[in-house]
Design an enzyme around this catalytic site. Structure first.
Site, PDB file in Angstrom:
ATOM      1  N   HIS B 145       1.013  -1.330  -0.082  1.00 22.26           N
ATOM      2  CA  HIS B 145      -0.005   0.008   0.009  1.00 22.26           C
ATOM      3  C   HIS B 145       0.908   1.135   0.018  1.00 22.26           C
ATOM      4  O   HIS B 145       0.768   2.211  -0.855  1.00 22.26           O
ATOM      5  CB  HIS B 145      -0.788  -0.034   1.339  1.00 22.26           C
ATOM      6  CG  HIS B 145      -1.762   1.018   1.255  1.00 22.26           C
ATOM      7  ND1 HIS B 145      -3.295   1.330   1.112  1.00 22.26           N
ATOM      8  CD2 HIS B 145      -1.545   2.523   1.898  1.00 22.26           C
ATOM      9  CE1 HIS B 145      -3.504   2.672   1.227  1.00 22.26           C
ATOM     10  NE2 HIS B 145      -2.687   3.252   2.099  1.00 22.26           N
ATOM     11  N   GLU B 146       1.918   1.219   0.819  1.00 24.38           N
ATOM     12  CA  GLU B 146       2.832   2.398   1.023  1.00 24.38           C
ATOM     13  C   GLU B 146       3.711   2.516  -0.180  1.00 24.38           C
ATOM     14  O   GLU B 146       3.696   3.821  -0.914  1.00 24.38           O
ATOM     15  CB  GLU B 146       3.635   2.444   2.243  1.00 24.38           C
ATOM     16  CG  GLU B 146       3.086   2.359   3.320  1.00 24.38           C
ATOM     17  CD  GLU B 146       2.047   3.418   3.482  1.00 24.38           C
ATOM     18  OE1 GLU B 146       2.157   4.611   2.839  1.00 24.38           O
ATOM     19  OE2 GLU B 146       1.034   3.273   4.452  1.00 24.38           O
ATOM     20  N   HIS B 149       1.547   4.174  -2.908  1.00 19.35           N
ATOM     21  CA  HIS B 149       1.507   5.716  -2.724  1.00 19.35           C
ATOM     22  C   HIS B 149       2.729   6.438  -3.380  1.00 19.35           C
ATOM     23  O   HIS B 149       2.593   7.630  -4.112  1.00 19.35           O
ATOM     24  CB  HIS B 149       1.577   6.286  -1.439  1.00 19.35           C
ATOM     25  CG  HIS B 149       0.100   6.215  -0.667  1.00 19.35           C
ATOM     26  ND1 HIS B 149      -0.912   6.662  -1.375  1.00 19.35           N
ATOM     27  CD2 HIS B 149      -0.241   5.601   0.364  1.00 19.35           C
ATOM     28  CE1 HIS B 149      -1.977   6.382  -0.645  1.00 19.35           C
ATOM     29  NE2 HIS B 149      -1.721   5.764   0.577  1.00 19.35           N
ATOM     30  N   GLU B 229      -6.514   6.900  -1.393  1.00 16.71           N
ATOM     31  CA  GLU B 229      -6.437   5.525  -0.325  1.00 16.71           C
ATOM     32  C   GLU B 229      -7.187   4.367  -1.042  1.00 16.71           C
ATOM     33  O   GLU B 229      -6.385   3.429  -1.064  1.00 16.71           O
ATOM     34  CB  GLU B 229      -7.332   5.815   1.119  1.00 16.71           C
ATOM     35  CG  GLU B 229      -6.464   6.741   2.015  1.00 16.71           C
ATOM     36  CD  GLU B 229      -5.328   6.401   2.207  1.00 16.71           C
ATOM     37  OE1 GLU B 229      -4.702   5.154   2.389  1.00 16.71           O
ATOM     38  OE2 GLU B 229      -4.160   7.397   2.168  1.00 16.71           O
TER      39      GLU B 229
END
Lengths: 185, 411
Positions: B145-146, B149, B229
């Site tokens: 997930h990071e 980003h 998100e």
């Protein structure tokens, strides 16, 4: 007069557009090549880790001579393998041997408590993951490249400069896909 | 991938422009209170200069600033080898050009964030609580997930937006305090009697705007971060091929009650889950930096058939019952089915548990004189001893084929 100027500007813009498409195609093709070499890097890492592993577990696993020899043989075959298909076959064998080894380890609580071994096992798990992720990335890159070649308008540039579609990496050997299972019967 | 990043940026640009317009208007109104003609433009240029200077500072030192505000410490592979391995795995899967730096925040709270101006200069930070409570697959989901980003350029975008928000807050604070301390009414009254009317109107507008602008900018900022998100969740599922990892990590994070003391309202938008949440608070309101965590979990678990962006969009539409497009259209054009990966640890455990149960069941049935019949579809039918007395055949419950009982053998 103005018509000619407009036409010239349009042609120049078109050429610039074509050049940018050409460059992005070259960039994508290089990404595919780079992704392919990444797989090799990770496979080599696995080869380097195995002697360490055997050295660590030797003392604990006297009864598992066959399993350990199996891994050593598969490794030396994988290291010396030439050509894509032979390499893929040898690597699949090595993966299978490692899978069997991981199952056998469950029977050795002493070994599972050994810090050295735990660190090594994490390294091996991670290397296996890195191998499959680098294959996944290779396939992703091939997908982007092939899409670009097939889609309008980049397909015109691709066809005139003879960009060929790349091949996906498929795991041919069933053994590598399937998780090794123990049978109780 | 590039198309996805670009259209993601195009969508956010409207929210971003909203913040920029707020900043410009704020500058204009404040400038006009000092001099109705020409003062507005002067105010606008001052506002833009402040924003530019802050942006340059944040681009050169932003990452280290955010990391130090969050009390994150850079660590070496020796400290936590597994974390480094997982980051490297995700770096490989996402084709990131360089390995992100790895930071650990020493707190029991569970959270993580990423920062960096571009994919070659990035960093991920995780809390110690996260490391101790998640298993390998879950940690992988969080890191994916990071990294998403970083890959989607969210980290840079959110830095710009945070700086813009900061500039707006700073300018209105200075103005409001200045008004309060200098006693503005007296000054304006004595200086010019003729143009006083217009100036008072501007003054009222400016004060109102200085109060409202920070609130508006905050709402826009939060909307900006909420949107991103979902996309990062979708990318994480695609990178790991295993949405359940991130889903169960989010579940554990939502159950954790430890607060993250080093987070504030601006940096909150950068974390994987809102670090400022209070237990039982409804998070779907306008001031939330994140979508409700329970919804994110449901969507990830709704991805039954594959992990491509189109699968995430489908799960999103079913669960939210809305047709809004959360993944840009270019991401959906690639419809190739990407199958889910199976969990490395659970699969082994589950399989051996099933085998164990089956083995015990077979022993019990053999003791009780059950007979075994294998249908052509592969189903193994276990028949109790009293069954064959009134009927010579049995219908397979799976494929409907009629099997003769005399073919049955012992288990």
């Amino acid at each position: 007069m103005t018509f000619i100027i407009v036409l010239l500007i349009a042609i120049v813009l078109l050429i610039i557009f074509a050049i940018s498409i050409y460059n992005s195609l070259v960039g994508l093709r290089n990404q595919v090549k780079n992704a392919w070499s990444q797989i090799d890097v990770q496979l080599k890492r696995r080869h380097d880790l195995i002697p360490n592993l055997i050295e660590t577990v030797k003392g604990y696993m006297n009864h598992e001579r066959a399993t350990l020899e199996n891994i050593t043989n598969a490794r030396s075959k994988a290291v010396s393998a030439q050509g894509v298909s032979e390499k893929a076959k040898a690597e699949a064998q090595l993966t299978e041997a490692m899978g069997k080894f991981n199952l056998v380890v469950e029977n050795y609580p002493d070994l599972k408590a050994n810090q050295n071994f735990l660190a090594l096992q994490e390294e091996l798990t991670s290397t296996e993951n890195k191998i499959s992720f680098s294959r996944q990335n290779y396939n992703d890159q091939v997908l982007f490249f092939n899409n670009k070649i097939q889609m309008f308008p980049s397909n015109i540039v691709a066809n005139s400069f003879n960009f060929k579609q790349e091949v996906f990496f498929e795991v041919e050997d069933k053994a590598e896909r399937a998780v090794p299972k123990v049978s109780f019967s | 991938m590039w198309e996805l990043i670009k259209s993601n940026q195009r969508k956010s640009i409207f929210l971003f422009l909203g913040m920029a317009i707020t900043l410009v208007l704020l500058g204009y109104f404040i400038g006009s209170t000092f001099s109705p003609d020409g003062g507005g433009l002067f105010g606008v240029s001052i506002a833009i200069i402040i924003w530019t200077v802050l942006s340059i500072i944040s681009l050169t030192a932003g990452s280290s600033l955010i990391l130090s505000i969050s009390k994150a410490q850079e660590v070496t592979p020796a400290v936590h080898q597994q974390l480094f391995n997982i980051v490297e795995e995700m770096k490989i899967a996402s084709n990131l050009p360089a390995m992100p730096k790895v930071y650990i925040i020493n707190t029991e709270a569970m959270n993580a964030f990423a920062t960096g101006k571009n994919p070659s200069n990035s960093a991920v930070a995780v809390t110690a609580g996260l490391l101790s409570k998640l298993n390998r697959d879950e940690l992988q989901g969080v890191i994916a997930h990071e990294i998403s980003h970083i890959l989607n350029r969210d980290t840079r975008f959110i830095t710009y937006a945070a700086v813009m928000l900061g500039s707006i807050v700073i300018i209105s604070q200075i103005f409001l305090r200045g008004m309060f301390y200098s006693g503005s009414g007296r000054r304006y009254g004595s200086k010019s009697k003729g143009g006083g009317q217009a100036q008072i109107i501007f003054l009222v507008i400016a004060i109102l705007f200085a109060i409202l602008a920070p609130i508006m900018a905050r709402l826009l900022y939060f909307a900006l971060s909420r949107k991103r998100e979902y996309l990062a969740d979708a990318s994480a599922a695609r990178l790991t091929r295993y949405p359940e990892g991130l889903a169960s990590a989010l579940e554990k994070i939502s159950e954790c009650t430890d607060e993250l003391p080093s987070a504030n309202k601006v940096t909150a938008a950068m974390y994987i889950a809102n670090p400022l949440k209070k237990k039982g608070m409804k998070l779907s309101d306008l001031t939330s930096t994140h979508p409700p965590i329970s919804e994110r979990i449901k969507i990830l678990r709704g991805m039954m058939h594959g992990v491509n962006y189109s699968d995430y969009q489908k799960a999103f539409s079913t669960i939210k019952r809305s047709s809004s497009q959360i993944i840009p259209a270019s991401g959906l054009s690639d419809n190739s089915a990407i199958p889910l990966r199976e969990s490395s640890e659970q699969l082994k455990e589950q399989q051996s548990a099933i085998d164990e149960k089956r083995k015990m069941g077979n022993i019990m049935m053999a003791v009780n004189n059950y007979s075994l019949l294998t249908c052509i579809c592969g189903l193994k039918i276990k028949i109790p001893p009293a069954f064959g007395t009134n009927k010579p055949e049995i219908i397979c419950p799976k494929c409907g084929n009629i099997n003769k009982l005399e073919l049955a053998g012992r288990i």
